[in-house]
Design an enzyme around this catalytic site. Structure first.
Site, PDB file in Angstrom:
ATOM      1  N   GLU A 203       0.875  -1.172   0.000  1.00 32.81           N
ATOM      2  CA  GLU A 203       0.000   0.000   0.000  1.00 32.81           C
ATOM      3  C   GLU A 203       0.912   1.221   0.000  1.00 32.81           C
ATOM      4  O   GLU A 203       1.835   1.297   0.808  1.00 32.81           O
ATOM      5  CB  GLU A 203      -0.874   0.029   1.263  1.00 32.81           C
ATOM      6  CG  GLU A 203      -1.859   1.191   1.211  1.00 32.81           C
ATOM      7  CD  GLU A 203      -2.602   1.453   2.524  1.00 32.81           C
ATOM      8  OE1 GLU A 203      -2.215   0.886   3.560  1.00 32.81           O
ATOM      9  OE2 GLU A 203      -3.562   2.243   2.503  1.00 32.81           O
TER      10      GLU A 203
ATOM     11  N   ARG B 211       6.020 -12.708   9.361  1.00 33.54           N
ATOM     12  CA  ARG B 211       6.720 -11.460   9.076  1.00 33.54           C
ATOM     13  C   ARG B 211       8.135 -11.538   9.616  1.00 33.54           C
ATOM     14  O   ARG B 211       8.442 -12.357  10.466  1.00 33.54           O
ATOM     15  CB  ARG B 211       6.035 -10.283   9.775  1.00 33.54           C
ATOM     16  CG  ARG B 211       4.558 -10.229   9.680  1.00 33.54           C
ATOM     17  CD  ARG B 211       4.035  -9.122  10.579  1.00 33.54           C
ATOM     18  NE  ARG B 211       4.434  -7.837  10.073  1.00 33.54           N
ATOM     19  CZ  ARG B 211       3.587  -6.930   9.584  1.00 33.54           C
ATOM     20  NH1 ARG B 211       2.298  -7.166   9.581  1.00 33.54           N
ATOM     21  NH2 ARG B 211       4.022  -5.785   9.133  1.00 33.54           N
TER      22      ARG B 211
ATOM     23  N   LYS C 139       4.793  -0.013   9.948  1.00 36.39           N
ATOM     24  CA  LYS C 139       4.772   1.214   9.158  1.00 36.39           C
ATOM     25  C   LYS C 139       4.237   2.378   9.993  1.00 36.39           C
ATOM     26  O   LYS C 139       4.702   3.493   9.873  1.00 36.39           O
ATOM     27  CB  LYS C 139       3.877   1.001   7.937  1.00 36.39           C
ATOM     28  CG  LYS C 139       4.615   1.231   6.613  1.00 36.39           C
ATOM     29  CD  LYS C 139       3.628   1.336   5.485  1.00 36.39           C
ATOM     30  CE  LYS C 139       3.657   0.094   4.622  1.00 36.39           C
ATOM     31  NZ  LYS C 139       2.673   0.181   3.520  1.00 36.39           N
TER      32      LYS C 139
END
Length: 559
Positions: free
Chosen positions: A34, A259, A269
């Site tokens: 994104e 992750r 983020k």
RNA sequence: UGGGGUGUAGCCAAGUGGCCUAAGGCACCGGAUUUUGAUUCCGGCAUUCGGAGGUUCGAAUCCUCCCACCCCAGCCA
């Protein structure tokens, strides 16, 4: 470009099985960021996985921007992401945006309405949450759940036409409010947002949600394997639901992996954005940041990053990788490619009294101790030189084999000097050393019976350049900055993560560094010119120190 | 008994019933070579696979129960 011969991870095993079952004749993956922030090393894992698989299976990997929320996204991030992926050494088969599919996605939504599988809900956000139930209690149906297809179509088209304010209505999938999987309790698939989109402008005022968009975009692109992180495991049921209730061209398989986490760092983020916006760091590319751009500016090589990712592997297990793993990957890569040079970080003047004034002795030295193909260069030894303050101690402990009063040490590539006088300023600080050299130790000669264990680096006071050096340390002082939930993670920021040295003396060759070259400052570490450098004043970033067994001994000694 | 996951050394991670009295890397501890206390090189580092039972000639791998940890209640992705 996955340059590691790792064991076949569980995802590749699944792909191999699908191939053996003749489910596909070509593998298609995608990397779907994104554009609401910069990429970090955790993304590098996904990039390495998706692009690596596409390469190895001679398939395709799309770089697709999941740009469904115009409020958070920005063109700046799109550009940065492209640059980071390219820098990492991967090539996308094509570049796409979820927003490219808005018209098609809209058709899918209408298809669901016509099938009686989607409805316009008019509950406000608060009420909708109440109706959703909790983790342990089922939800209950919205009073708007049984609107007719006609009414839903009318409302949905008016939502699209901009007749309603944000939040007034949403389009929801009609699945099961009793489901134990909360994602299946009639998830929202379209919401109203009167906000310009960085690509589609004002063309839309309704935007599809992630769950709806993602799987269908995968299908539109012919993705065979949709690889994502563990937190989407619960969403897979929904991913599959959309694909099987709409006339999708294919049904990609979603597989989840864990992750990447690094200790002494954060990999969210949201938190990285906070560090940037609140000025805790100097931007997304601050060399202390775990961002791709930060690592790049710091001087990491793309191959070191790739090797690092390859070395940690792909599994479903929650993990925290030690920083030493990353450092090891960098040192391993840099050792063979970095030319050596000498630089003094904290200069201490040393005068060799029996060396004639005004003269200089050229010494030809190798640019790499184990690689003659990297050539040689000349350095000049003069009466006045600088050595590093850390290489002198007034009252040295036994194991310190560097310089001290009435001690001797070898100057790297030069001769042995003996310190017979220490000069201090009024504050009692050592400011100059007076030494004599032993002519019998020239050119590496080691007279019989004499063992000089210490070797230190130096720079001619006459032939050197002034420079700044930025020393970086871990950004956080806690291995897990998020462990203590009673404090903000920013409280465990390491106050000494950046140390700027402005009075460094470097050998001449470092005054005009070669493009894209990382240097090893002998005995100190690997350094990379920062973009803030000027031709008159170079600035170097320390990428990583050399392994330092003295530092280890010293630390144990002090504790 | 809400659902979904995960548990192999300090940190990663191979292992997919017998060649496992368990690869490899990082870290750590020795020792050799070295004009970088670097590099390189040698050696050490889990009788044991979250725990307890069970199946089997044989289990880290199969079964049962238990324990621990992670994720999920955005009109974020």
């Amino acid at each position: 470009m996955s340059d590691n011969l790792e064991p076949v991870n569980f995802i590749r095993q699944a792909i191999n099985a699908d191939l053996a079952d003749k489910k596909h004749d070509k593998i298609v993956t995608r990397f779907p960021p994104e554009p609401n922030g910069y990429l970090h090393i955790g993304h590098a894992k996904s990039i390495w996985l998706n692009f690596g698989i596409a390469d190895d299976y001679e398939g395709e990997c799309t770089l697709r921007f999941d740009d469904t929320n115009p409020i958070k996204e920005d063109e700046e991030f799109v550009t940065a992401i492209e640059e980071d992926v390219r820098w990492l050494g991967f090539k996308w088969s094509r570049i796409a945006h979820a927003s490219d599919y808005f018209p098609k996605l809209h058709e899918f939504a209408i298809e669901l309405i016509h099938k009686g599988l989607a409805y316009v809900d008019s509950l406000d956000m608060e009420t909708m949450r109440e109706y959703r139930g909790t983790l342990k209690e089922p939800g209950k149906n919205s009073p708007y759940r049984d609107r007719s297809v006609e009414e839903n179509m009318d409302l949905f088209s008016r939502m699209k036409a901009g007749e309603f304010a944000d939040g007034k209505h949403v389009l929801r999938a009609k699945i099961d409010m009793q489901s134990s999987n909360i994602n299946l309790r009639d998830p929202v698939i379209y919401r109203i947002r009167h906000h310009a989109h960085q690509r589609t402008g004002d063309a839309w005022c309704i935007y599809p949600m992630y769950d709806f968009t993602h799987g269908l975009s995968d299908a539109i692109e012919g993705v065979t394997h949709s690889l994502c992180t563990l937190e989407f495991e619960d969403h897979r049921a929904l991913y599959d639901w959309f694909l099987s209730h709409v006339s999708a061209p294919c049904h990609p398989r979603q597989i989840e992996f864990s992750r990447l986490n690094l200790n002494y760092s954060v990999m969210s983020k949201r938190m990285l954005t906070q560090l940037v916006n609140n000025g805790h760091v100097d931007g997304w590319d601050d060399p202390r940041m775990p961002t791709i751009s930060g690592l790049r500016r710091r001087g990491f090589t793309a191959s070191a990053v790739r090797n690092f990712i390859g070395s940690v592997g792909i599994t479903k297990k929650a993990n925290v990788i030690e920083m030493s793993m990353l450092e090891n990957a960098v040192r391993e890569d840099l050792d063979s490619i970095s030319p050596r040079a000498m630089g003094v970080l904290k200069p201490l003047k040393l005068v060799i009294e029996n060396f004639p004034e005004g003269e200089s002795e050229p010494i030809e030295v190798a640019n790499h101790p184990n690689d003659p193909s990297m050539g040689t260069r000349n350095i000049l030894l003069t009466r006045e030189i600088y050595i590093d303050h850390d290489d002198f101690m007034e009252d040295p402990p036994k194991k310190f084999f560097r310089l001290g009063p009435d001690r001797e040490v070898r100057l790297r590539y030069g001769f042995v000097v003996h310190c017979h006088k220490v000069i201090k300023n009024d504050a009692g600080e050592v400011i100059e050393l007076r030494c004599t050299y032993d002519p019998n130790t020239r050119h590496g000669q080691q007279p019989e019976g004499r063992k000089v264990k210490g070797i230190i680096h130096w720079v001619s006071a006459e032939h050197c350049v002034d420079a700044s050096v930025r020393l970086y340390d871990r950004l956080f002082q806690e291995a897990n900055p998020l462990a203590d939930k009673t404090k903000a993670f920013t409280e465990s920021l390491n106050p000494h993560s950046l140390q700027v040295l402005t009075n460094c003396k470097l050998e001449l060759s470092l005054g005009s560094p070669s493009v894209d070259t990382r240097y090893q400052f002998e005995r100190l570490g690997y350094f990379y010119p920062d973009i803030d450098s000027s031709s008159s004043h170079p600035i170097y970033n320390r990428i990583v120190t050399l392994r330092d067994s003295w530092a280890k001994i010293d630390k144990q000694r002090k504790s």
